[in-house]
Design a protein around this motif. Structure first.
Motif, short mmCIF file in Angstrom:
data_model
loop_
_atom_site.label_atom_id
_atom_site.label_comp_id
_atom_site.label_asym_id
_atom_site.label_seq_id
_atom_site.Cartn_x
_atom_site.Cartn_y
_atom_site.Cartn_z
N MET A 1 35.19 21.12 -27.86
CA MET A 1 33.94 20.44 -27.46
C MET A 1 34.19 19.56 -26.25
SD MET A 1 30.78 20.26 -28.30
CE MET A 1 29.38 19.25 -27.95
N ARG A 2 35.24 18.78 -26.37
CA ARG A 2 35.57 17.88 -25.26
C ARG A 2 35.92 18.69 -24.01
NH1 ARG A 2 39.72 13.15 -26.50
NH2 ARG A 2 37.99 12.33 -27.69
N LYS A 3 36.68 19.78 -24.23
CA LYS A 3 37.06 20.64 -23.11
C LYS A 3 35.82 21.24 -22.43
CE LYS A 3 40.23 24.38 -22.06
NZ LYS A 3 40.90 25.55 -22.66
N ARG A 4 34.84 21.61 -23.26
CA ARG A 4 33.62 22.21 -22.73
C ARG A 4 32.85 21.18 -21.87
NH1 ARG A 4 28.66 24.55 -26.06
NH2 ARG A 4 27.51 25.25 -24.22
N THR A 5 32.81 19.94 -22.35
CA THR A 5 32.12 18.89 -21.59
C THR A 5 32.76 18.72 -20.20
OG1 THR A 5 31.87 17.77 -23.70
CG2 THR A 5 31.31 16.50 -21.73
N TRP A 6 34.09 18.68 -20.19
CA TRP A 6 34.81 18.53 -18.92
C TRP A 6 34.49 19.70 -17.98
CZ3 TRP A 6 36.41 14.51 -16.70
CH2 TRP A 6 36.87 13.42 -17.45
N THR A 7 34.48 20.94 -18.57
CA THR A 7 34.19 22.12 -17.72
C THR A 7 32.81 21.96 -17.08
OG1 THR A 7 35.35 23.34 -19.45
CG2 THR A 7 34.28 24.65 -17.73
N VAL A 8 31.83 21.51 -17.89
CA VAL A 8 30.45 21.35 -17.38
C VAL A 8 30.43 20.31 -16.26
CG1 VAL A 8 28.12 20.53 -17.97
CG2 VAL A 8 29.33 22.08 -19.51
N ILE A 9 31.14 19.19 -16.49
CA ILE A 9 31.15 18.12 -15.47
C ILE A 9 31.76 18.62 -14.16
CG2 ILE A 9 32.17 15.86 -14.86
CD1 ILE A 9 31.85 15.11 -17.84
N ILE A 10 32.93 19.27 -14.29
CA ILE A 10 33.62 19.77 -13.08
C ILE A 10 32.76 20.81 -12.37
CG2 ILE A 10 35.63 21.10 -12.28
CD1 ILE A 10 37.22 19.55 -14.51
N ALA A 11 32.14 21.72 -13.16
CA ALA A 11 31.30 22.76 -12.54
C ALA A 11 30.13 22.12 -11.82
CB ALA A 11 30.81 23.71 -13.64
N THR A 12 29.52 21.08 -12.44
CA THR A 12 28.37 20.41 -11.81
C THR A 12 28.78 19.75 -10.49
OG1 THR A 12 27.65 19.89 -14.05
CG2 THR A 12 26.47 18.81 -12.27
N ILE A 13 29.94 19.07 -10.56
CA ILE A 13 30.43 18.42 -9.33
C ILE A 13 30.66 19.48 -8.24
CG2 ILE A 13 32.38 17.15 -8.30
CD1 ILE A 13 32.60 15.63 -10.97
N GLY A 14 31.27 20.59 -8.65
CA GLY A 14 31.55 21.68 -7.71
C GLY A 14 30.27 22.20 -7.07
N ILE A 15 29.26 22.42 -7.91
CA ILE A 15 27.98 22.94 -7.39
C ILE A 15 27.35 21.94 -6.43
CG2 ILE A 15 25.60 23.52 -8.07
CD1 ILE A 15 26.89 24.77 -10.64
N LEU A 16 27.38 20.66 -6.83
CA LEU A 16 26.80 19.62 -5.97
C LEU A 16 27.52 19.55 -4.62
CD1 LEU A 16 26.07 16.70 -8.47
CD2 LEU A 16 24.41 18.04 -7.15
N LEU A 17 28.86 19.66 -4.67
CA LEU A 17 29.63 19.63 -3.42
C LEU A 17 29.27 20.81 -2.53
CD1 LEU A 17 33.20 18.46 -4.50
CD2 LEU A 17 31.67 17.33 -2.89
N LEU A 18 29.17 22.00 -3.17
CA LEU A 18 28.81 23.20 -2.40
C LEU A 18 27.43 23.03 -1.77
CD1 LEU A 18 30.01 26.29 -4.46
CD2 LEU A 18 30.50 25.80 -2.06
N LEU A 19 26.51 22.49 -2.58
CA LEU A 19 25.14 22.28 -2.11
C LEU A 19 25.12 21.33 -0.91
CD1 LEU A 19 22.47 23.35 -3.28
CD2 LEU A 19 22.16 21.15 -4.40
N GLU A 20 25.89 20.24 -1.05
CA GLU A 20 25.97 19.24 0.02
C GLU A 20 26.54 19.86 1.30
OE1 GLU A 20 24.77 16.29 0.09
OE2 GLU A 20 25.66 15.58 1.97
N LEU A 21 27.60 20.68 1.07
CA LEU A 21 28.25 21.32 2.22
C LEU A 21 27.26 22.24 2.93
CD1 LEU A 21 31.00 21.64 3.67
CD2 LEU A 21 31.39 23.66 2.26
N SER A 22 26.48 23.01 2.12
CA SER A 22 25.55 23.92 2.77
C SER A 22 24.43 23.15 3.48
CB SER A 22 24.98 24.93 1.76
OG SER A 22 24.57 24.25 0.61
N PHE A 23 24.02 22.03 2.90
CA PHE A 23 23.02 21.18 3.56
C PHE A 23 23.52 20.74 4.94
CE2 PHE A 23 20.41 19.86 -0.27
CZ PHE A 23 19.21 20.23 0.29
N ILE A 24 24.80 20.29 4.91
CA ILE A 24 25.37 19.80 6.17
C ILE A 24 25.42 20.93 7.20
CG2 ILE A 24 27.50 18.94 7.26
CD1 ILE A 24 27.89 17.23 4.71
N LEU A 25 25.85 22.12 6.76
CA LEU A 25 25.95 23.24 7.70
C LEU A 25 24.57 23.65 8.20
CD1 LEU A 25 28.74 25.39 6.03
CD2 LEU A 25 28.89 24.03 8.10
#
Ligand SMILES: [Zn+2]
Length: 282
Positions: A1-25
């Motif tokens: 359960m805890r591992k799953r929460t971490w995966t979700v958090i990391i994936a969300t951060i990753g998506i947000l970073l990608l989104l930000e990067l594409s916004f900048i580009l």
């Protein structure tokens, strides 16, 4: 359960970073409107601004004339031929009299009876008291002139306006006066044929100083005030129109007192490359 929460958090951060990067580009995409739209969208979501590259660039270009005196790499001048409307009595008539880059000289004149737009009296010292035509300048040049005189004064140099705008009719009178005194040939040397005086553009003014006895003489160039003008006029958009080393090119003898407004960007370019207007407009 805890591992799953971490995966979700990391994936969300990753998506947000990608989104930000594409916004900048996207925000830096070449089309101004697209970049601006993306930038506005980004701001509405995040509250932070991405400055669109093309938008800021075009903005910079339009402000260069006002603020940025060092950006001279993309300065362009109109060509000699494209600014001629017709030929009259072996003198060309210019088609851009209202342009701050208009070039009039012994080969090129203004249309007869041309009156410049927005003539105003600059709030500067003059060497005379009367409210007469020669006190006027085009507003576009009057405001920078005020700034220049103010800056000079702050540095300890007091400048005086001597002769600004000169109408077509006034130039006829001045020319006739010289003609009667000196004959036509000599009159053409010391004075402009009506229509070919830069003073008729409303962009030129003769200036002097107390140290030069308020005269329009080459001595003004050797006074502290004249030297200051030579080194600083371009910062305010003015050029020494008839420099000492360009008399053959301009057709006029050295006139350290005659300054002409062309805008900061173009004045800086001419100053830095040591060019007369005739050498830039070919
Ligand atoms: Zn003059």
């Amino acid at each position: 359960m805890r591992k799953r929460t971490w995966t979700v958090i990391i994936a969300t951060i990753g998506i947000l970073l990608l989104l930000e990067l594409s916004f900048i580009l996207w925000g830096r995409s070449k089309t101004t409107t697209d970049a601006y739209k993306i930038s506005s969208l980004h701001k509405s979501i995040t509250g932070c601004e991405i400055i669109p590259k093309s938008f800021s660039l075009s903005n910079k270009t339009s402000q260069q004339g006002k603020n940025n005196s060092d950006k001279t790499s993309d300065v362009s001048f109109p060509s000699y031929e494209e600014t001629i409307r017709a030929e009259e009595d072996s003198i060309s008539v210019v088609n851009n009299p209202t342009s701050v880059l208009v070039m009039v000289n012994k080969q090129r004149k203004l249309p007869d009876n041309y009156i410049p737009p927005k003539l105003v009296i600059p709030n500067v010292r003059f060497s005379f008291n009367e409210i007469v035509e020669k006190r006027y300048l085009r507003e576009v040049a009057a405001v920078p002139l005020e700034k220049m005189f103010k800056q000079a004064e702050e540095e300890g140099y007091i400048l005086y306006g001597v002769s600004g705008y000169r109408s077509y009719n006034r130039q006829i009178a001045v020319f006739k006066m010289h003609e009667q005194e000196l004959g036509e040939e000599k009159a053409r040397e010391v004075s402009s044929v009506p229509g070919s005086s830069e003073h008729q553009t409303g962009l030129s003014i003769d200036i002097s100083s107390e140290s030069a006895k308020f005269l329009l003489s080459t001595e003004f160039g050797s006074t502290p005030e004249g030297k200051w003008v030579k080194e600083n006029a371009h910062k305010f958009g003015f050029i020494i129109r008839y420099p000492e080393d360009k008399t053959k090119i301009t057709g006029y003898s050295f006139e350290p007192w005659h300054i002409r407004y062309v805008g900061i960007q173009h004045a800086t370019y001419l100053y830095k490359h040591n060019l007369a207007l005739e050498e830039a407009i070919k």
